[in-house]
Design a protein around this motif. Structure first.
Motif: not given
Lengths: 801, 163
Positions: A48-53, A106-109, A279-282
């Motif tokens: 997800s690019a957004y914290p809530a969407a 959340y961002v990254g979900e 990966d580390r980012l995930e």
């Protein structure tokens, strides 16, 4: 079974090698990413690019058109086929699935999973999945999340509050009213975690012909196979978790249930093995492995001579977008809510709220490190308020060794301890007056210098009493661990560990304990890890429990085996069992004479039914499922419960300086007095202690998952989320003491968390001692260099230094 | 594209995408899984291998760039099956690890250090491993292991680890 007598060990406490090490130094561990299943496809994730969407649409077309891309899975399909992931609280409207369902929080979900022939191809394809978002209002701060106008992370739940429970143990208001002195303060524990070097990884493979779901994972999780089965609506008897996978560090967080359910669904859907290695980012932004993020408002009532009578601790934890294990990490500290002190009454308010941050998982100590930071800060502040020595105030409040077993207000009975002696030993070791002179000399040379002290209680023997405490529908009163011992017809011993390990040396532990009981060289004992279908019950290495629990299971299984050998011997000699003397694996009668060797006894067990005692089973095998010592009862209605059985104690002393211009802290000396009862393997205990301190230094000075105002996580790499290197962790001096536990088989207690539980408080104490001449203090961890430098500059400027 | 790599004393031809890292090539194409992925952005050191005896992060170079170097991975350190090198044995003696995940990188970094500095000070050791993150040990027993290896190698008066 009775405890073995003290100080008579052959192998326990001996300086023996850790058997697991041999495979690791040659690169022959088998980690999750080393597992090769046939016909494997790979998963990459769309974040997800957004914290809530709201997720208006997910278009997989371009991704699916790429050669080698097999599937794009979105949340609604997965949610329709699976049960929500368990969180343990009674919050049915806070549903969590591996992939976001209609709304990202959340961002990254993860909003979609892409399956390709290689991980690289799946990543390429993930970038081509088109997600149409409708951004929603979001909330990041825990106090903001409590406000009536705050966006609600799970609207169906009705509020952001996952847990709000106030416990009052003892006459708090009376004690406050009667105490001549009171003070209150706030401290904040920033969001960090243990961040293992190995990310989480899992391979799942469904065999429709055998009806077996094979799982290889980097996991440290109680009831893992049960949870997989439950989520997928399968019988647990088809879920085969391979527990011989080596786990590359965990310290609590390796609980990739969402990863596992995702891969398990995909392998059943696609008919191929499915692998997801973060990966580390995930891992950093959406591994759902963050730790506590907590505000403490503390008040203490005390006498003019520094005796603390009562304490109010109000903890507000920012759980993130889903419950995870965050709320329960407010529960475990109830079992040591007064630390090592004789505080007679406590009010504890535990609140956990949802926000649009990533999800928490269990982190080393399960909430005890932040709580200990709050308690130790209180003691330092009491001393400062009265102008008393910090050590003396601790001495006046410590529980005395003759008071054990000691019942604390919240219902836990501490097993044993000698806090005054441990503190005295470490202060002698560092030459406390000389250390203070050294600090003063450093100050005179122009540096900011301070000494930190922190006591620390480490509850150990991990039980799950916090679950029924915080969720009355949960009636769990056992958290067992097991061991099986088999002796083959040639006399060789094979014993089991029924869970995964992440570097705790469980194979060494089991071999040592069985060797001790049977008086046989542990090096000849093989230790294996059956898969979950072949295993006895286990609850995994959580809560500093395995020396106590796996050690206890192995001890009792070995005692049963020894009893069988004695009975066989007694039959041959025509005497009662009590007339047999067992030594070095063989038996004689008390009067001497003929001896039956280990092999004689084994041969009878395996081959000579006619020589076995009546009623025996042939062969030679025993097992033991061990209940947590002192466990077994539900909490009282007012929330008193025996949390964990054993309580280790540590006393940390640290000398630090701060560069007054840069704000850079430096640790000059670090010593710890350490008492975890009987040590089973000194190398392992030492490593746990030093490693825990390194984690604690990280939490105190460097590590934080920081979100910006837009809800983006800005510490996603190791260039921003700073891990202590060998340059930041000083040489650490360990001063030993041994107060055996009366509740365990060798007197052992846990040692997996102590360094981490005390170090943050000790480092904060040192920094505040260093800042004290400037009239300032810091009250939030981590104490980052830049912020510290700014704070010092502002103070010097106002003091015109 | 095809590239010939010199790994642990042998030569192997692999056919890899140009974008494939040496780390992924070693693990996936050559089956050398002792080299571990940690951060894949050059900080943690879990993927450390030796290129012409110098520690190198295998996540930060492409496999095709490794052409022309002598590559040593952890699998190339033990003198014989079941037999540890002096450094590996010292890591076992001092329990210079817990989970074992950073260990291959630590052992190779130690090997390079001791080749340059057979009698390192504590500070030399601390600096040498400062690019290798360990989350388990707090580094204390790793430093002890490397100091012990140095001492034993000095006493043995033989080249490091016999190979």
């Amino acid at each position: 079974m009775t405890s073995a007598p003290p100080n008579r060990w052959r192998y326990v406490s001996a300086n023996r090698r850790v058997r697991e090490d041999r495979r690791f130094v040659v690169g022959r561990g088998q980690f999750a990413a080393d597992v090769k299943a046939a016909d494997t496809v790979h998963v990459a994730l769309v974040p997800s690019a957004y914290p809530a969407a709201r997720l208006l649409s997910i278009d997989p077309g371009k991704a699916l058109a790429m050669p080698g891309v097999h599937y794009v899975l979105a949340g609604e399909e997965l949610a329709a086929a699976t049960e929500p992931l368990m969180n343990g609280l009674d919050t049915p409207e806070v549903r969590r699935y591996p992939l976001a369902v209609r709304q990202a929080r959340y961002v990254g979900e993860w909003v979609a999973a892409v399956v390709g022939d290689t991980r690289a191809l799946a990543e390429d394809a993930a970038e081509c999945v088109e997600v149409n978002y409708d951004p929603l209002p979001f909330v990041l701060d825990a106090e903001e999340a409590l406000r009536p106008e705050a966006p609600i992370v799970h609207p169906a739940h009705g509020s952001n509050i996952l847990l709000d429970r106030t416990f009052v143990w003892g006459e708090v208001e009376r004690d406050f009213a009667e105490s001549p002195r009171q003070l209150s303060f706030r401290v904040v524990w920033g969001r960090s975690a243990t961040v293992p070097v190995e990310t989480f990884g899992v391979t799942a493979s469904w065999d429709p012909w055998r009806e077996v779901l094979d799982v290889w994972a980097s996991i440290q999780m109680p009831k893992y196979s049960d949870q997989i089965a439950r989520a997928l609506r399968l019988p647990a008897s088809v879920v085969r978790v391979h527990q011989d996978v080596d786990v590359g560090g965990s310290y609590g967080v390796k609980r990739g249930i969402k990863h596992t359910v995702l891969c398990a669904y995909l392998t059943r859907r696609l008919g191929r093995a499915v692998r997801l290695i973060e990966d580390r980012l995930e891992n950093m932004r959406a591994g759902d492995a963050h730790g506590p993020d907590r505000i403490f408002d503390v008040a203490v009532a005390f006498s003019a001579d520094g005796v603390v009578k009562s304490m109010k601790i109000h903890a507000l934890d920012n759980a993130g977008a889903y419950a995870g294990r965050a709320p329960f990490q407010l529960g475990k500290p109830v079992g040591a809510i007064v630390g090592p002190y004789r505080i007679q009454s406590v009010e504890y308010r535990a609140r956990s709220v949802t926000t649009n941050k990533a999800v928490q998982e269990a982190v080393r100590g399960f909430g005890q490190a932040p709580t200990n930071y709050a308690i130790e800060t209180a003691i330092d502040k009491v001393a400062a308020a009265l102008g008393l020595d910090r050590i003396e105030v601790r001495r006046r409040n410590f529980i005395r060794k003759e008071e054990f077993p000691y019942l604390i207000p919240s219902g836990t009975r501490y097993d044993s301890g000698d806090y005054h002696t441990v503190a005295a030993k470490v202060l002698d070791h560092v030459d406390w007056p000389a250390m203070q002179e050294e600090r003063d000399r450093l100050r005179q040379s122009g540096r900011l210098a301070g000494i930190g002290v922190a006591a620390c209680l480490e509850p150990s023997g991990g039980n799950s009493s916090f679950e029924p405490l915080l969720n009355p529908k949960n009636t769990t009163t056992t958290w067992m661990e097991s061991c099986r011992i088999h002796v083959d017809a040639l006399g060789h011993i094979v014993a089991t560990v029924n869970t995964t390990s992440a570097g705790q040396g469980h194979e060494t532990l089991v071999a040592t304990v069985i060797g001790e009981v049977l008086e046989i060289d542990p090096d000849g004992i093989r230790v294996v890890r059956p898969d979950s279908l072949e295993s006895l019950p286990s609850n995994s290495p959580v809560g500093s429990r395995m020396a106590i629990m796996l050690g206890g299971a192995a001890y009792n299984a070995a005692q049963k085996l020894k009893a069988r050998l004695i009975a066989i011997g007694a039959r041959q000699f025509g005497v009662g069992d009590e007339a047999i003397v067992y030594a070095d694996g063989g038996v004689t009668t008390a009067t001497g004479g003929r001896r039956l060797t280990w092999l004689d006894l084994v041969t009878i067990a395996h081959r000579n039914w006619h020589l076995l005692p009546p009623g025996s089973e042939p062969g030679l095998e025993t097992s033991h499922v061990y209940q947590v010592p002192t466990g077994g009862t539900l909490p009282t209605p007012d929330g008193r419960v025996q949390m964990y059985p054993c309580h280790s104690f540590e006393f940390h002393v640290v000398l630090m300086t701060i560069d007054p211009d840069l704000g850079a802290p430096k640790i000059h000396r670090y010593a710890i007095g350490h008492d975890c009862g009987t040590v089973i393997n000194p190398h392992i205990v030492k490593g746990m202690t030093l490693g825990g301190i390194a984690h604690g230094i990280g939490a105190a000075l460097f590590e934080e998952f920081v979100y910006d105002d837009e809800g983006q996580m800005i510490t996603q790499t190791f260039m921003d989320y700073l891990l202590p290197s060998s340059l930041e962790v000083p040489r650490i001096e360990v001063v030993h003491h041994c107060t055996p536990s009366p509740f365990t088989v060798f007197g052992q207690k846990g040692s997996g968390e102590s360094g981490y539980l005390g170090a943050p408080a000790a480092v904060a104490s040192a920094i505040n001692d260093a800042l004290q001449p400037l009239g300032i203090a810091v009250s939030k961890l981590p104490i980052r260099i830049a912020a510290l430098g700014d704070t010092i500059a502002a103070a010097r400027s106002s003091l015109k230094l | 594209m095809k590239v010939e790599l010199a790994v642990n004393g042998g030569r192997q031809i692999v056919d890899v995408e140009p974008r494939k890292t040496l780390l992924d090539c070693l693990r996936e194409d050559l089956g050398l899984t002792g080299t571990h992925a940690g951060c894949e952005h050059g900080i943690c050191g879990a993927c450390t291998v030796l290129l012409d005896d110098e520690p190198t992060r295998a996540c930060m170079i492409f496999a095709v760039q490794a052409d022309g170097y002598e590559i040593t991975t952890i699998e190339g350190i033990a003198p014989a099956p079941g037999e540890l090198s002096v450094i590996q044995d010292a890591f076992c003696e001092a329990h210079g690890m817990q989970c074992g995940y950073c260990t291959p990188g630590m052992v190779l970094t130690a090997k390079a250090l001791l080749r340059h500095k057979p009698q390192p000070s504590r500070q030399d050791i601390v600096e040498a491993i400062s690019g290798n993150v360990c989350r388990c040990t707090g580094y204390g027993q790793i430093v002890e292991a490397i100091a012990l290896a140095a001492e034993r190698l000095a006493g043995a008066n033989t080249p490091e680890g016999g190979k």
